[in-house]
Design a protein around this motif. Structure first.
Motif, PDB file in Angstrom:
ATOM      1  N   UNK A  89       0.803  -1.234   0.000  1.00 29.91           N
ATOM      2  CA  UNK A  89       0.000   0.000   0.000  1.00 29.91           C
ATOM      3  C   UNK A  89       0.832   1.278   0.000  1.00 29.91           C
ATOM      4  N   UNK A  90       1.964   1.271   0.687  1.00 31.84           N
ATOM      5  CA  UNK A  90       2.809   2.469   0.724  1.00 31.84           C
ATOM      6  C   UNK A  90       3.380   2.777  -0.652  1.00 31.84           C
ATOM      7  N   UNK A  91       3.725   1.721  -1.401  1.00 34.43           N
ATOM      8  CA  UNK A  91       4.246   1.924  -2.749  1.00 34.43           C
ATOM      9  C   UNK A  91       3.144   2.437  -3.680  1.00 34.43           C
ATOM     10  N   UNK A  92       1.936   1.885  -3.546  1.00 36.34           N
ATOM     11  CA  UNK A  92       0.813   2.342  -4.365  1.00 36.34           C
ATOM     12  C   UNK A  92       0.549   3.823  -4.121  1.00 36.34           C
ATOM     13  N   UNK A  93       0.612   4.241  -2.871  1.00 39.00           N
ATOM     14  CA  UNK A  93       0.348   5.640  -2.521  1.00 39.00           C
ATOM     15  C   UNK A  93       1.323   6.588  -3.207  1.00 39.00           C
ATOM     16  N   UNK A  94       2.578   6.172  -3.368  1.00 35.35           N
ATOM     17  CA  UNK A  94       3.567   7.014  -4.047  1.00 35.35           C
ATOM     18  C   UNK A  94       3.128   7.332  -5.467  1.00 35.35           C
ATOM     19  N   UNK A  95       2.645   6.313  -6.172  1.00 30.64           N
ATOM     20  CA  UNK A  95       2.286   6.494  -7.574  1.00 30.64           C
ATOM     21  C   UNK A  95       0.903   7.124  -7.733  1.00 30.64           C
ATOM     22  N   UNK A  96       0.033   6.909  -6.765  1.00 25.97           N
ATOM     23  CA  UNK A  96      -1.255   7.613  -6.757  1.00 25.97           C
ATOM     24  C   UNK A  96      -1.012   9.122  -6.768  1.00 25.97           C
ATOM     25  N   UNK A  97      -0.046   9.566  -5.973  1.00 24.13           N
ATOM     26  CA  UNK A  97       0.218  10.993  -5.824  1.00 24.13           C
ATOM     27  C   UNK A  97       0.750  11.623  -7.105  1.00 24.13           C
ATOM     28  N   UNK A  98       1.303  10.812  -7.998  1.00 22.71           N
ATOM     29  CA  UNK A  98       1.898  11.342  -9.234  1.00 22.71           C
ATOM     30  C   UNK A  98       1.059  11.052 -10.474  1.00 22.71           C
ATOM     31  N   UNK A  99      -0.133  10.483 -10.311  1.00 21.99           N
ATOM     32  CA  UNK A  99      -0.895   9.941 -11.434  1.00 21.99           C
ATOM     33  C   UNK A  99      -1.140  10.939 -12.554  1.00 21.99           C
ATOM     34  N   UNK A 100      -1.437  12.185 -12.214  1.00 23.64           N
ATOM     35  CA  UNK A 100      -1.796  13.176 -13.227  1.00 23.64           C
ATOM     36  C   UNK A 100      -0.638  13.512 -14.156  1.00 23.64           C
ATOM     37  N   UNK A 101       0.574  13.131 -13.792  1.00 23.01           N
ATOM     38  CA  UNK A 101       1.741  13.549 -14.566  1.00 23.01           C
ATOM     39  C   UNK A 101       2.262  12.469 -15.520  1.00 23.01           C
ATOM     40  N   UNK A 102       1.526  11.357 -15.683  1.00 22.35           N
ATOM     41  CA  UNK A 102       2.035  10.249 -16.487  1.00 22.35           C
ATOM     42  C   UNK A 102       2.458  10.654 -17.893  1.00 22.35           C
ATOM     43  N   UNK A 103       1.691  11.507 -18.543  1.00 21.51           N
ATOM     44  CA  UNK A 103       1.969  11.825 -19.944  1.00 21.51           C
ATOM     45  C   UNK A 103       2.692  13.157 -20.126  1.00 21.51           C
ATOM     46  N   UNK A 104       3.255  13.677 -19.047  1.00 20.59           N
ATOM     47  CA  UNK A 104       4.065  14.893 -19.130  1.00 20.59           C
ATOM     48  C   UNK A 104       5.535  14.471 -19.230  1.00 20.59           C
TER      49      UNK A 104
END
Length: 246
Positions: free
Chosen positions: A9-24
């Motif tokens: 869950x801690x690892x998932x939370x890291x990537x949740x926080x950055x989700x909007x930037x995937x295609x930047x």
């Protein structure tokens, strides 16, 4: 019956926080955008060799079912779909899925994106010709359990391609100090060096899961050309493997 999961869950939370930037390409996933051409060169070559496909043909992966585990925003799922494959993209970070779906729709691609764990797919009996597990095994709670699940998701003769980071002083210097703290390519804490896996350790996990390792190559960053290339010899930091289900 509850499905056992290797999600951290801690690892998932890291990537949740950055989700909007995937295609930047200049955002928090800049390193993956830079690495992607190198990853795709390896992936497409291995799939073509395993299934006898001509990459110069139209839709060379037509008829193949490919699973992209930890798909994120779809940086690998979309190229696989463009090559004609039927693609399922799965990610445990819920916020990644609408980002991936929207971008695929805008790109005119049909990709089956799902918010789920690999174990959820395995529990339903789904099987694939190819499983992509790229830059994910160093983020799970149980690497052997995750590798076992990948093997279960493959058809007989299916191909798993898995990439990760080696564990040694150089990888700590490059991936933790360099990429996170000096270059600021990734937020500090994105990676846990203690969870990095050596190539021999990964081959051991793969064999124990019932797969036959076929190949491994390094992915090496060149600061002069500011790009990545595949290497037969240098697996000291980033590397990728291919294995086949017996």
């Amino acid at each position: 019956m509850e499905t056992t999961t290797t999600i951290d869950p801690a690892e998932v939370a890291k990537f949740e926080a950055m989700a909007a930037e995937w295609w930047d390409p200049a955002g928090k996933f800049k390193p993956l955008h830079m690495l992607n051409p190198c990853r795709l060169d390896y992936i497409t070559a291995q799939i073509a060799a395993q299934f006898g496909r001509d990459l110069k043909a139209p839709a060379p992966f037509a008829g193949l079912r490919i699973l992209d585990i930890g798909c994120g925003g779809g940086l690998l799922s979309e190229p696989m779909a463009r090559l004609g494959a039927e693609v399922v993209g799965a990610d445990a970070a819920e916020r990644n899925i609408p980002v991936a779906r929207l971008h695929a729709e805008q790109s005119g691609l049909t990709i089956d994106y799902r918010h789920c764990a690999a174990e959820d797919l395995a529990a339903t009996g789904e099987r694939f010709d190819v499983v992509l597990a790229m830059e994910i095994i160093e983020h799970v709670s149980n690497p052997q359990g995750f590798t076992d699940t990948c093997a279960a998701l493959l058809k007989s003769g299916g191909l798993m391609i898995c990439s990760t980071l080696n564990r040694n002083p150089k990888s700590w210097l490059m991936a933790i100090v360099g990429a996170e703290r000096i270059m600021r390519w990734l937020p500090v804490g994105t990676h846990d060096w203690t969870k990095f896996i050596t190539p021999d350790e990964l081959f051991g996990l793969i064999r124990k899961a019932g797969l036959d390792p076929m190949d491994r190559k390094g992915m090496v960053f060149n600061p002069v050309t500011w790009g990545w290339k595949l290497s037969d010899r240098d697996l000291s930091v980033n590397y990728v493997t291919a294995s086949v289900k017996r």
